[in-house]
Design an enzyme around this catalytic site. Structure first.
Site, short mmCIF file in Angstrom:
data_model
loop_
_atom_site.label_atom_id
_atom_site.label_comp_id
_atom_site.label_asym_id
_atom_site.label_seq_id
_atom_site.Cartn_x
_atom_site.Cartn_y
_atom_site.Cartn_z
N ASP A 1 1.44 -1.00 -0.19
CA ASP A 1 -0.04 -0.04 0.05
C ASP A 1 0.67 1.01 -0.40
O ASP A 1 1.38 1.64 0.77
CB ASP A 1 -0.74 -0.13 1.09
CG ASP A 1 -2.26 -1.06 1.34
OD1 ASP A 1 -2.39 -1.90 0.16
OD2 ASP A 1 -2.74 -0.85 1.85
N LYS B 1 -10.40 -0.08 -2.06
CA LYS B 1 -9.58 -0.54 -0.35
C LYS B 1 -10.76 1.23 0.58
O LYS B 1 -10.09 1.84 0.22
CB LYS B 1 -8.24 -0.64 -0.53
CG LYS B 1 -8.35 -0.69 1.07
CD LYS B 1 -7.08 -1.34 1.60
CE LYS B 1 -6.83 -1.37 3.19
NZ LYS B 1 -4.99 -1.63 3.78
N LYS C 1 -7.32 2.84 -3.05
CA LYS C 1 -7.23 3.54 -1.36
C LYS C 1 -7.38 4.14 -0.74
O LYS C 1 -6.84 5.45 -1.29
CB LYS C 1 -6.47 2.64 -0.72
CG LYS C 1 -6.49 3.09 1.13
CD LYS C 1 -5.19 1.65 1.10
CE LYS C 1 -4.90 1.75 2.89
NZ LYS C 1 -4.01 1.09 3.58
#
Length: 228
Positions: free
Chosen positions: A91, A182, A153
Site C-alpha cells: 500500500d 479499498k 485506497k
C-alpha cells in the site's frame, strides 16, 4: 450479509509506532482465526510476520507512509525491500503536494515504477482523500487506472479524516474495470463494514477486525441484516 464475507475483505491493520512483535503476532493469530484478507503491518516486521504465517495469509505493508512525500527512489527501494522480506501486498502513499501542483507526470511515473517493481504482488495506491477536492480524486482514479495498480485506497488512517461512503461511490464511477477499491480509516463497526462493501469497496482497512467479529458473536448482527 454473512460475517464470513465481511471478514474476508478486511486487511487487519496495526501500524501504530509503538507496536511490538507480541502485538503483531496477536494480530496474525486473530486474522487467521477469523479468516481475514491480510495483515497490514510495518515494514520492519515483514520477515518475522511472513515466517510466522507460513503463507497461510497474505502479508501487506505500507511504503511512503503516512505522508507520501519521500522521494520516488526511496519508495521504490521500500517496495523492493518489502517484497524481498516477504510482502505479498504493498500500500503506497502518493505525493499529495505533486498532485495539488498538477504534476501528474510525476505521480504517474512514481506509481508506474512501483507497479513494475511489485511485479505480481498486489499494489494499492493511497490517495488520502481528506486532503483532496473532487477533481483531484477523479484525476487519481484516472491515474491509478492508467498505471495498472490493483486498488485505489482512500486513506492512511493518519490524516484528518478517513473513508467516506461518498468517496467510495465517486471512485466506483471513475475507476477502470480492473481497479478495485479499498476503504480505510474510521471503519469500526459491523454497520460501517457493510455500508462500505455495499458502496463498492472490495477491501477494508481497519484495526478493529477482531472487534467487528466479536460484535457479531455477541449478537450485534442487526446492522448486518438491516444493510440489505
Amino acid at each position: 450479509m454473512e460475517i464470513e464475507k465481511i471478514m474476508s475483505k478486511i486487511d487487519n491493520t496495526l501500524l501504530k509506532p509503538t507496536a511490538i512483535w507480541d502485538d503483531i503476532k496477536a494480530l496474525c493469530e486473530e486474522s487467521l482465526k477469523y479468516k481475514m484478507a491480510s495483515v497490514c503491518i510495518p515494514m520492519c516486521y515483514i520477515k518475522d510476520t511472513a515466517e510466522f504465517l507460513e503463507k497461510k495469509l497474505p502479508v501487506c505493508t505500507v511504503i511512503g507512509f503516512p505522508l507520501g512525500y519521500s522521494s520516488s527512489e526511496a519508495k521504490l527501494f521500500e517496495a523492493r525491500e518489502s517484497i524481498k522480506l516477504g510482502a505479498d501486498e504493498i500500500d503506497m502513499v502518493i505525493n499529495i503536494g505533486k498532485l495539488k501542483s498538477k504534476d501528474y507526470d510525476y505521480i504517474k511515473n512514481e506509481i508506474s515504477r512501483i507497479r513494475e517493481a511489485a511485479a505480481d504482488k498486489i499494489l494499492k495506491v493511497i490517495i488520502e482523500t481528506c486532503y483532496l477536492n473532487e477533481d483531484e480524486k477523479i484525476k487519481m482514479c484516472e491515474i491509478v487506472t492508467e498505471t495498472g495498480a490493483d486498488f485505489i485506497k482512500t486513506s492512511t488512517g493518519f490524516g484528518t479524516d478517513g473513508a467516506t461512503l461518498e468517496d467510495i461511490k465517486l471512485f466506483s464511477q471513475n475507476i477502470g474495470k480492473n481497479v478495485k477499491i479499498k476503504a480505510a480509516g474510521g471503519i469500526r463497526t459491523i454497520g460501517d463494514a457493510v455500508d462500505f462493501i455495499n458502496a463498492g469497496a472490495e477491501r477494508l482497512g481497519t484495526s478493529a477486525g477482531a472487534k467487528i467479529y466479536q460484535a457479531y458473536l455477541s449478537g450485534d448482527s442487526g446492522q448486518i441484516n438491516s444493510a440489505y
